[in-house]
Design an enzyme around this catalytic site. Structure first.
Site, PDB file in Angstrom:
ATOM      1  N   GLU A 278      12.918  22.455  17.563  1.00  0.00           N
ATOM      2  CA  GLU A 278      13.398  23.454  18.494  1.00  0.00           C
ATOM      3  C   GLU A 278      13.661  24.807  17.391  1.00  0.00           C
ATOM      4  O   GLU A 278      13.663  25.958  17.993  1.00  0.00           O
ATOM      5  CB  GLU A 278      14.875  22.904  18.784  1.00  0.00           C
ATOM      6  CG  GLU A 278      15.204  23.821  20.032  1.00  0.00           C
ATOM      7  CD  GLU A 278      16.532  23.065  20.778  1.00  0.00           C
ATOM      8  OE1 GLU A 278      16.102  22.210  21.708  1.00  0.00           O
ATOM      9  OE2 GLU A 278      17.520  23.252  20.572  1.00  0.00           O
ATOM     10  N   GLU A 281      10.524  26.365  17.470  1.00  0.00           N
ATOM     11  CA  GLU A 281      10.280  27.107  18.706  1.00  0.00           C
ATOM     12  C   GLU A 281      11.019  28.419  19.107  1.00  0.00           C
ATOM     13  O   GLU A 281      10.453  29.342  19.499  1.00  0.00           O
ATOM     14  CB  GLU A 281      10.762  26.311  19.741  1.00  0.00           C
ATOM     15  CG  GLU A 281      10.193  26.487  21.029  1.00  0.00           C
ATOM     16  CD  GLU A 281      10.715  25.300  22.316  1.00  0.00           C
ATOM     17  OE1 GLU A 281      11.404  24.432  21.935  1.00  0.00           O
ATOM     18  OE2 GLU A 281      10.514  25.703  23.313  1.00  0.00           O
ATOM     19  N   CYS A 304      18.696  19.462  25.305  1.00  0.00           N
ATOM     20  CA  CYS A 304      18.684  17.985  25.157  1.00  0.00           C
ATOM     21  C   CYS A 304      19.911  17.269  26.063  1.00  0.00           C
ATOM     22  O   CYS A 304      20.192  16.061  25.985  1.00  0.00           O
ATOM     23  CB  CYS A 304      19.422  17.771  23.701  1.00  0.00           C
ATOM     24  SG  CYS A 304      20.468  18.968  23.032  1.00  0.00           S
ATOM     25  N   SER A 324      14.064  25.152  26.291  1.00  0.00           N
ATOM     26  CA  SER A 324      13.164  24.446  25.065  1.00  0.00           C
ATOM     27  C   SER A 324      12.290  23.535  25.538  1.00  0.00           C
ATOM     28  O   SER A 324      12.635  22.845  26.560  1.00  0.00           O
ATOM     29  CB  SER A 324      14.113  24.021  23.945  1.00  0.00           C
ATOM     30  OG  SER A 324      13.343  23.144  23.007  1.00  0.00           O
ATOM     31  N   LYS A 363      21.861  10.079  30.960  1.00  0.00           N
ATOM     32  CA  LYS A 363      20.854   9.467  30.308  1.00  0.00           C
ATOM     33  C   LYS A 363      19.977   8.439  30.928  1.00  0.00           C
ATOM     34  O   LYS A 363      18.843   8.410  30.391  1.00  0.00           O
ATOM     35  CB  LYS A 363      21.270   9.099  28.654  1.00  0.00           C
ATOM     36  CG  LYS A 363      21.941  10.250  28.061  1.00  0.00           C
ATOM     37  CD  LYS A 363      20.497  11.046  27.127  1.00  0.00           C
ATOM     38  CE  LYS A 363      21.174  12.184  26.450  1.00  0.00           C
ATOM     39  NZ  LYS A 363      19.885  12.998  26.008  1.00  0.00           N
ATOM     40  N   GLU A 366      17.542  10.402  33.062  1.00  0.00           N
ATOM     41  CA  GLU A 366      16.501  10.897  31.936  1.00  0.00           C
ATOM     42  C   GLU A 366      15.502  10.059  31.480  1.00  0.00           C
ATOM     43  O   GLU A 366      14.191  10.071  31.695  1.00  0.00           O
ATOM     44  CB  GLU A 366      17.177  11.531  30.758  1.00  0.00           C
ATOM     45  CG  GLU A 366      16.234  12.128  29.974  1.00  0.00           C
ATOM     46  CD  GLU A 366      16.952  12.711  28.626  1.00  0.00           C
ATOM     47  OE1 GLU A 366      16.627  14.039  28.270  1.00  0.00           O
ATOM     48  OE2 GLU A 366      17.604  11.931  27.853  1.00  0.00           O
ATOM     49  N   GLU A 371       8.362  12.346  32.962  1.00  0.00           N
ATOM     50  CA  GLU A 371       7.893  12.979  31.849  1.00  0.00           C
ATOM     51  C   GLU A 371       8.068  12.253  30.788  1.00  0.00           C
ATOM     52  O   GLU A 371       7.646  12.592  29.429  1.00  0.00           O
ATOM     53  CB  GLU A 371       8.668  14.500  31.941  1.00  0.00           C
ATOM     54  CG  GLU A 371       8.501  15.339  32.899  1.00  0.00           C
ATOM     55  CD  GLU A 371       9.493  15.146  34.026  1.00  0.00           C
ATOM     56  OE1 GLU A 371      10.127  13.981  34.205  1.00  0.00           O
ATOM     57  OE2 GLU A 371       9.720  15.976  34.978  1.00  0.00           O
ATOM     58  N   CYS A 522      28.839  16.066  24.264  1.00  0.00           N
ATOM     59  CA  CYS A 522      28.877  14.598  24.771  1.00  0.00           C
ATOM     60  C   CYS A 522      30.066  13.931  24.334  1.00  0.00           C
ATOM     61  O   CYS A 522      30.373  12.578  24.760  1.00  0.00           O
ATOM     62  CB  CYS A 522      27.798  14.058  24.011  1.00  0.00           C
ATOM     63  SG  CYS A 522      26.068  14.392  24.524  1.00  0.00           S
TER      64      CYS A 522
HETATM   65 FE1  HC1 Z   1      24.432  13.714  23.290  1.00  0.00          FE
HETATM   66 FE2  HC1 Z   1      21.985  14.249  22.209  1.00  0.00          FE
HETATM   67  S1  HC1 Z   1      24.155  15.088  21.533  1.00  0.00           S
HETATM   68  S2  HC1 Z   1      22.753  14.787  24.505  1.00  0.00           S
HETATM   69  O1  HC1 Z   1      25.152  15.247  23.942  1.00  0.00           O
HETATM   70  O2  HC1 Z   1      21.043  15.783  22.096  1.00  0.00           O
HETATM   71  O3  HC1 Z   1      24.242  11.593  25.539  1.00  0.00           O
HETATM   72  O4  HC1 Z   1      26.058  12.034  21.737  1.00  0.00           O
HETATM   73  O5  HC1 Z   1      22.543  11.368  22.439  1.00  0.00           O
HETATM   74  O6  HC1 Z   1      19.808  12.919  23.282  1.00  0.00           O
HETATM   75  O7  HC1 Z   1      21.435  13.558  19.360  1.00  0.00           O
HETATM   76  C1  HC1 Z   1      24.521  12.643  24.674  1.00  0.00           C
HETATM   77  C2  HC1 Z   1      25.719  12.582  22.414  1.00  0.00           C
HETATM   78  C3  HC1 Z   1      23.099  12.488  22.462  1.00  0.00           C
HETATM   79  C4  HC1 Z   1      20.563  13.230  22.821  1.00  0.00           C
HETATM   80  C5  HC1 Z   1      21.559  13.869  20.653  1.00  0.00           C
END
Ligand code: HC1
Length: 588
Positions: A278, A281, A304, A324, A363, A366, A371, A522
């Site tokens: 990132e 980028e 993220c 991103s 998550k 996700e 994708e 998070c």
């Molecule tokens: Fe997160 Fe991440 S910080 S998004 O907040 O970018 O869930 O902890 O795991 O993938 O590393 C959440 C936390 C986590 C991702 C990272």
């Protein structure tokens, strides 16, 4: 100040405080169900009724302001009778067997009923119709268990600005859910799980992946690896009666070994990898805009947080080109585990099973996205929330508090302090700027007392802004010399929407923006231990900053295992192979 007596304990509180505020100061516990620290009192559930000297009727402690000289009694027969009636009526409708409910033992209604000596519902009558909504990947709703406290409604509207849940109907027939009784998948729910985090009962929960993880662990043909998100280590201890903010990284690792995972790894490893991709980028987008004179694709917005991506796709599709192309660290981990790690260990990627432990319910969604299948199938096979991992540890008969400290396996368990702070709002921004600054100038990010800290992006303020003046830019990045990089950080989707509106209207102009779906980032995710208050968020944040400060390496570019990964596999950030495995793009 108002002098108030609560059960003969005298306290002084600010005018405008409620009886509930005064009772907390007096150390008197008044039960509540609909009350939320972050919202105006609703006074809906009436569980917190108290007797006020001189007042005709009982008053709701959460919504009644104090006056000077007020005398309150919280345990009189009249109060106990009224509360018992309120809770008994709730139990009479509540359609759920405590013994088989996932919230058994940690249900607020159950605890209040037990406190009142109610061990069964005594009012005959029909139970609420149970409709199980399992239409989304992350969230499971059981309308029969809903006590209509409206906490979920308020967090979904007020904090997240989403508004997927509404009260509908009247009286017994009232339901809380998407309009017209539809399922969640039919509305623009972002699956952040903030509703599940505040639900006092088992009406809204994460979709459990516990059974599928046990099945994988029992399967001798699978090599089961686990990755743990940054925010877990600062919160898991709360599920074992440890104070918020207790750092339990070592115990968490040891518990995962006892559960029989073949390797215990760290999402922090791919958080460091994310920063490499990132950060590159960002620099390339800055070059394209400032040197090549191309239409600026700025600000670069972080990618993220899957709840945020979901929100962008549904509410701000215009912002998608700015986001991103990096996959989240969770998904980068899955892709790396089933490619580089599989090759390194000589294991067929098809027999690698990747489990994530995440503070975030989105998550789960996700991991199921089309994708996220660079290995031919899902790169991440199962996602446990912090709460689900705690359940598995309990199921495994493990005494968490007496575990010795374990250490993560190599190479995907090696990380820097920059990765730890990803879990805090502002952490991704700070981690990225640590690396970008060093790549551009060859010198560490300047901070107070020489510390690698970007104070303006820390803390719980909803929208934070900062500027960073580049001094000493060299080589390919000399064009940045003397430039002021302008950045913003937002957490909670209402704040994200505000930042996006400022960008779209031209009111604000940034180079780089971090957006995290959940309040606090998070550490305040929808899958974290209950309750999550601002004081608890702050304690968890301190734990992650302490974890960072305790690491010998605090910049992602310094991670030796990430350096080897580039040397042996990806060659350089932004390479063809890294684009194949570590990047994606989102469409509305
Ligand atoms: Fe997160 Fe991440 S910080 S998004 O907040 O970018 O869930 O902890 O795991 O993938 O590393 C959440 C936390 C986590 C991702 C990272």
């Amino acid at each position: 100040m108002c002098k108030v007596s609560i059960d003969c304990v005298e306290v002084k509180v600010e005018p405008g405080s409620t009886i509930l505020d005064a009772s907390k100061k007096a150390g008197v516990v008044i039960p509540t169900l609909c009350n939320m620290e972050t919202h105006e009192a609703l006074g809906a559930c009436r569980v917190c009724v108290v007797e006020v000297e001189g007042a005709k009727s009982l008053m709701a402690a959460c919504s009644t302001p104090v006056w000077d000289g007020m005398k309150v009694r919280t345990t009189t027969r009249r109060v106990r009778t009224a509360r018992t009636m309120v809770v008994d009526l709730l139990l009479s409708e509540h359609n759920g067997e405590c013994g088989t409910c996932f919230r058994n033992g940690e249900c607020e209604l159950q605890a209040i009923a037990a406190g009142l000596g109610l061990d069964r519902d005594t009012i005959p009558g029909p139970k609420l119709p149970a409709h199980l909504d399992t239409s989304t990947a992350a969230i499971r709703r059981d309308t029969g268990k809903c006590i209509k406290c409206r906490r979920c409604v308020r967090v979904c509207h007020g904090i997240q600005g989403v508004g997927a849940l509404f009260p509908q109907g009247r009286g017994f027939d009232t339901t809380i859910g998407p309009a017209f009784g539809a399922d969640l998948s039919t509305v623009a729910c972002v699956q952040c799980g903030q509703c599940a985090a505040v639900c006092p009962v088992g009406a809204i929960m994460e979709t459990s992946h516990i059974d599928r993880v046990w099945d994988a662990l029992d399967n001798p043909d699978l090599h089961v690896v686990v990755q743990t998100a940054p925010a877990i280590r600062a919160a898991l201890g709360e599920c074992f009666d440890m104070p918020p903010g207790t750092q339990v990284t070592g115990k968490m690792v040891e518990a995962l070994r006892r559960l029989n995972f073949d390797a215990v790894f760290d999402t922090d490893f791919t958080a460091d990898l994310t920063i490499m991709e990132e950060g590159t980028e960002l620099l390339l987008r800055l070059k394209s805009a400032l040197v090549d004179g191309k239409t600026p694709k700025l600000p670069l917005i972080t990618s993220c947080s899957p709840g945020w991506i979901n929100f962008a796709e549904q509410y701000f599709p215009r912002s998608l080109p700015l986001i991103s192309s990096c996959k989240s660290p969770q998904q980068m981990f899955g892709a790396v585990a089933k490619s580089y790690y599989a090759e390194l260990k000589g294991i067929d990627p098809a027999s690698i099973y990747v489990v994530s432990v995440m503070p975030c319910t989105a998550k789960k969604y996700e991991a199921a996205r089309p994708e996220m299948q660079s290995s031919g199938g899902p790169d991440v096979d199962a996602v446990l929330t912090t709460r689900e991992l705690a359940h598995m540890i309990h199921q495994g008969g493990i005494t968490f508090s007496s575990l010795k400290d374990g250490t993560m396996d190599e190479p995907l368990g090696i990380s820097t302090g920059a990765a730890d702070i990803f879990g805090n709002t502002g952490g991704v921004m700070e981690a990225a700027l640590r690396t970008v600054h060093e790549i551009v100038t060859g010198a560490p990010l300047p901070g107070p007392q020489g510390r690698l800290e970007l104070q303006p992006v820390r803390g719980l303020e909803g929208i934070k802004e900062a500027t960073l003046r580049v001094e000493g830019a060299k080589g390919d990045w000399a064009f940045l010399e003397g430039k002021e990089l302008s950045v913003a950080v937002a957490h909670g989707l209402s704040n994200a929407a505000e930042v996006l509106k400022r960008i779209e209207s031209g009111e604000a102009s940034y180079h780089f923006v971090e957006i995290m779906c959940c309040p606090g980032g998070c550490i305040g995710g929808g899958g974290q231990p209950r309750p999550t208050t601002d004081a608890i968020r702050e304690a968890r944040m301190r734990a992650l900053y302490a974890e960072d400060e305790g690491k010998p390496l605090r910049g992602s570019h310094m991670n030796p295992a990430v350096q080897v990964l580039y040397k042996e596999y990806f060659q350089e950030p932004g390479s063809k192979r890294s684009h194949e495995l570590l990047h994606t793009h989102y469409t509305a």
